[in-house]
Design a protein around this motif. Structure first.
Motif, mmCIF file in Angstrom:
data_model
loop_
_atom_site.group_PDB
_atom_site.id
_atom_site.type_symbol
_atom_site.label_atom_id
_atom_site.label_comp_id
_atom_site.label_asym_id
_atom_site.label_seq_id
_atom_site.Cartn_x
_atom_site.Cartn_y
_atom_site.Cartn_z
ATOM 1 N N ALA A 95 122.513 -100.538 60.679
ATOM 2 C CA ALA A 95 121.103 -100.425 60.405
ATOM 3 C C ALA A 95 120.499 -101.766 59.742
ATOM 4 O O ALA A 95 119.355 -102.062 60.129
ATOM 5 C CB ALA A 95 120.899 -99.102 59.270
ATOM 6 N N GLN A 96 121.232 -102.333 58.901
ATOM 7 C CA GLN A 96 120.670 -103.613 58.369
ATOM 8 C C GLN A 96 120.665 -104.562 59.553
ATOM 9 O O GLN A 96 119.684 -105.499 59.272
ATOM 10 C CB GLN A 96 121.678 -104.065 57.253
ATOM 11 N N GLN A 115 127.735 -97.926 59.563
ATOM 12 C CA GLN A 115 126.639 -97.496 59.692
ATOM 13 C C GLN A 115 125.318 -98.289 59.092
ATOM 14 O O GLN A 115 124.458 -98.603 59.783
ATOM 15 C CB GLN A 115 126.396 -95.893 59.530
ATOM 16 N N ASN A 116 125.676 -98.095 57.848
ATOM 17 C CA ASN A 116 124.837 -99.283 56.981
ATOM 18 C C ASN A 116 124.540 -100.741 57.513
ATOM 19 O O ASN A 116 123.492 -101.229 57.585
ATOM 20 C CB ASN A 116 124.989 -99.237 55.468
ATOM 21 N N ALA A 176 130.166 -94.694 56.947
ATOM 22 C CA ALA A 176 129.027 -94.728 56.407
ATOM 23 C C ALA A 176 128.805 -96.441 56.307
ATOM 24 O O ALA A 176 127.682 -96.938 56.346
ATOM 25 C CB ALA A 176 128.869 -94.072 54.973
#
Length: 132
Positions: free
Chosen positions: A74-75, A70-71, A67
């Motif tokens: 995404a950022q 993934q964050n 996670a």
């Protein structure tokens, strides 16, 4: 479009946070026009997302990913296709053909599970898979 694949021995490497190399593909008009293998310099997931961003990658293909990673992706505005396995070149071609098999809900939280096979000793501090 620039596509990066977690890479080891021609295969999609299965542990994003442990990636030592990425194969980066430049795509124009739906076809690969260039490719190169790039060292990840042993960075953890936050630095890996930064490296991919510096390379102007907009799409990542990988196996397992936590996670935190993934964050970070995404950022950085990087589209993720996780749960991918097999030959890296073939995976990229499958993406371009619209036939890539991936897991939209991929995650890697195995550091909290017993009896799994993730390719490392889970007591090791690896700065990657679970975002730790």
């Amino acid at each position: 479009m620039k596509i990066a694949v977690t890479y080891e021995n021609s295969q999609v490497f299965q542990h994003f946070g442990h990636s030592e190399q990425f194969k980066v593909y430049e795509v124009e008009n739906g076809a690969v026009v260039s490719q190169e293998v790039v060292s990840a310099e042993g960075s953890g997931h936050g630095a890996l997302a930064g490296l991919l961003s510096e390379l102007h990658v907009d799409t990542l293909l990988c196996g397992g990913i936590g996670a935190g990673a993934q964050n970070a992706l995404a950022q950085a505005g990087i589209r993720l296709y996780g749960g991918v396995s097999g030959n890296a070149d073939e995976a990229v071609q499958s993406l371009l053909n619209g036939t890539l098999r991936f897991d939209a809900n991929v995650h890697c939280d195995h550091h909290h599970e017993e009896g799994h096979d993730c390719g490392h000793q889970c007591g090791e501090e690896k700065h990657g898979c679970s975002g730790n």
